[in-house]
Motif scaffolding. Sequence first.
Motif, mmCIF file in Angstrom:
data_model
loop_
_atom_site.group_PDB
_atom_site.id
_atom_site.type_symbol
_atom_site.label_atom_id
_atom_site.label_comp_id
_atom_site.label_asym_id
_atom_site.label_seq_id
_atom_site.Cartn_x
_atom_site.Cartn_y
_atom_site.Cartn_z
ATOM 1 N N HIS A 647 0.808 -1.211 0.047
ATOM 2 C CA HIS A 647 0.114 0.102 0.017
ATOM 3 C C HIS A 647 0.966 1.223 -0.053
ATOM 4 N N HIS A 648 2.175 1.037 0.227
ATOM 5 C CA HIS A 648 2.746 2.632 0.707
ATOM 6 C C HIS A 648 4.221 2.450 0.066
ATOM 7 N N ALA A 649 4.698 1.459 -0.757
ATOM 8 C CA ALA A 649 5.914 1.525 -1.389
ATOM 9 C C ALA A 649 5.776 2.198 -2.778
ATOM 10 N N THR A 650 6.950 2.606 -3.247
ATOM 11 C CA THR A 650 6.984 3.568 -4.324
ATOM 12 C C THR A 650 7.004 2.570 -5.704
ATOM 13 N N ALA A 651 6.813 2.941 -6.806
ATOM 14 C CA ALA A 651 6.822 2.391 -8.196
ATOM 15 C C ALA A 651 8.255 1.253 -8.082
ATOM 16 N N ASP A 652 9.388 1.870 -7.775
ATOM 17 C CA ASP A 652 10.425 1.231 -7.638
ATOM 18 C C ASP A 652 10.771 0.322 -6.392
ATOM 19 N N GLY A 653 9.828 0.111 -5.525
ATOM 20 C CA GLY A 653 9.785 -0.707 -4.405
ATOM 21 C C GLY A 653 10.340 -0.039 -3.181
ATOM 22 N N SER A 654 10.849 0.876 -3.197
ATOM 23 C CA SER A 654 11.631 1.910 -2.247
ATOM 24 C C SER A 654 10.446 2.213 -1.305
ATOM 25 N N THR A 655 10.819 2.346 -0.089
ATOM 26 C CA THR A 655 9.836 2.718 1.177
ATOM 27 C C THR A 655 10.594 3.414 2.168
ATOM 28 N N GLN A 656 9.729 4.308 2.991
ATOM 29 C CA GLN A 656 10.320 4.977 4.332
ATOM 30 C C GLN A 656 10.333 3.972 5.415
ATOM 31 N N HIS A 657 9.612 2.667 5.076
ATOM 32 C CA HIS A 657 9.642 1.733 6.537
ATOM 33 C C HIS A 657 10.980 0.803 6.262
#
Length: 702
Positions: A647-657
């Motif tokens: 629900h929250h990862a960007t299109a390239d799979g990166s995330t703040q978590h």
Amino acid sequence: MTLESQPTPFSSLDDYIALPRVEGLALSPDGQRVVLTVATLTRDQTSYERALWSVAADGSGVPTRLTRSAKGESQAAFTAAGDVLFVSGRPDAAVAEKDTEAAQLWLLPAAGGEARAITRLTGGVSGIAAVATAARSLVIAADLLPSAADLEAEGAARKERTEKKVAAILHESYPVRFWDHDLGPAEPHLLAVSLADLHDTIAAPTINSEADAPAPYPADLPRPRDLTPTPGRTMDTAGQALTPDGSTLIVALRVAEQRSGRYVLVSIDVATGTQTTLFDEPKVDFESPTVSIDGRQVAFVRSAVSTPDGPADQEIWVADLDGGHPRRLAAEWDRWPSSLVFDSPAESPADSSQALIVTADHDGRGPIFRVPLDGGTPEQLTTDDFSYTNVSVDAQTGAIVALRSSWITPAHPVRISRSGVITTLATPAALPVVPGTITEVETVAGDGVRVRAWLLLPAGASMQHPAPLLLWIHGGPLNSWNAWSWRWSPLLAVARGYAVLLPDPALSTGYGLDFIARGWNSWGAKPYTDLLAITDAAEALPEIDESLTAAMGGSFGGYMANWVAGHTERFRAIVSHASLWSLDQFNGTTDNSEYWQSIFSAQGMIDNSPHQAVRDIVTPMLVIHGDHDYRVPIGESLRLWSELAEHHATADGSTQHKFLFFPDENHWVLKPQHAVIWYETVFAFLDQHVHGANWKRPRLLG
């Protein structure tokens, strides 16, 4: 209370894990000395080794080390003669095979001399279950394979499994796991040991006439006698106690019930093994038995099984040793006992029929109470800010010896006189200097109920220099922030400039049954609003920067961290350790599924599951879990991590978590090197999102 602002061991994680820690206490029969179990960091800093130390029970003198071995010693207890018993995996000079890892029962003579092993069980000793105070007998706990007819056959069966490298376990009942270990194939037994059968002889080497014959149990050692043949899991007890003469064992024995079980109180004749049920009621547990000094009475805790309708109370009862004349004590007192022993009045030490000495959570502390056996009102004996554990009563004087701790003081031994004077005893684990200050904060919740917390402030926090706030939510949930924990140390955050709030929201113990009931079957309701209300109160203080607030918690605290993440945006960062995420999944995979399903209604499970709010999470989360956690299985954090990415990862799979995973840790993360990495990662994550610092990956994470 103001604490020192000078440099402390909490400023360095390496210094912190190196602090020695007192883990156990035993009082000698004559009341003259105390044996402490003390853990110290090993040289390679990857584990703790334990040793026994002797200190005077009157506060005089200096500690004397009693044991020293690479395997360490624990579970100290005294025999009636004053000898020290302990459990250790140290090498036994009488054993030919030196590579055994099995822990055995050892005895250190009061008259001096070397300690000697007094058991030689192939699978080892699990613990000291009970010791007679006026006889040379005791009961030990040990796991034995169900197919073995005797100790010799048990040893042979274990040897064959080891040689053929068989680890498979066949289960025929539930449960199959407990906290961090698999159950089986061995089953728990209680074994009687008579020290009168221990001989100081030079044993001749044993030679088997047949090569494949099992090795005989040593003739110079007392042969453990099984009091619980074919037990299944019934000897997963909820406590046991021996009469002073060693003739009768009172056991809170587990009776299996489909996926769960209840505890019944049983009397076992040690000579014959005959069992007599004293107390047994459907949907009621009888636990924590203790026998009076004169051997005539037994006290215990009775508690009905909780249901989704509300929590059951935990009642203190006393009866004759045969179960006659049962009566409830302190019926109007709604504190839950955490331990109970019979008092020994100084004016009549042999008469223990007057009161019980009880510990219980109470208003953010864990005091000692005296509960009269005549039905009178409990008397609070300690009124300081400490919690007390490992309580023993000196049968000679009636004084109490115990360990006490608080959030600014690790566990240390004390003596409490009949007049209430508290004397600190010597200890080889000196109390460390700690940073900052500690105070209490309280507020009134929306329903008019008082909610309180401990607040630790870093040195220098003021209106001119307000500190960021870290809301730290306790586990349980039936728990309280009232005693020192080496695993959860808010002082490490205080040393790094954070103020730490330790609240007791709805469901917390020490505030009465109604306070617990406020959050029952509704974990996401009043526990959550209580946390926000007490955070508001803390943020209103001039020493707090309300714009720099983060939240964290483990176990139930991790559940609440997940719930907070999905229901408010007020926190800059959230740390969720060993957390419950999806209740429908959790309740079927935890090691005790029946209990968790029984305390929630079907609708309550739906309404209070954090996973349903995953789309609403905007706060950066650090998810942490150990793969050997069976109470809150790894599947909870795996699903949380998957759904955060979904629900929250960007299109390239990166995330703040972030997800910190420990393949070989359990619910708590206990290895010292992993504890360091845990805190390094948590503080790096908090600094990134609370202070805007650049992310700094802990070096040992590669």
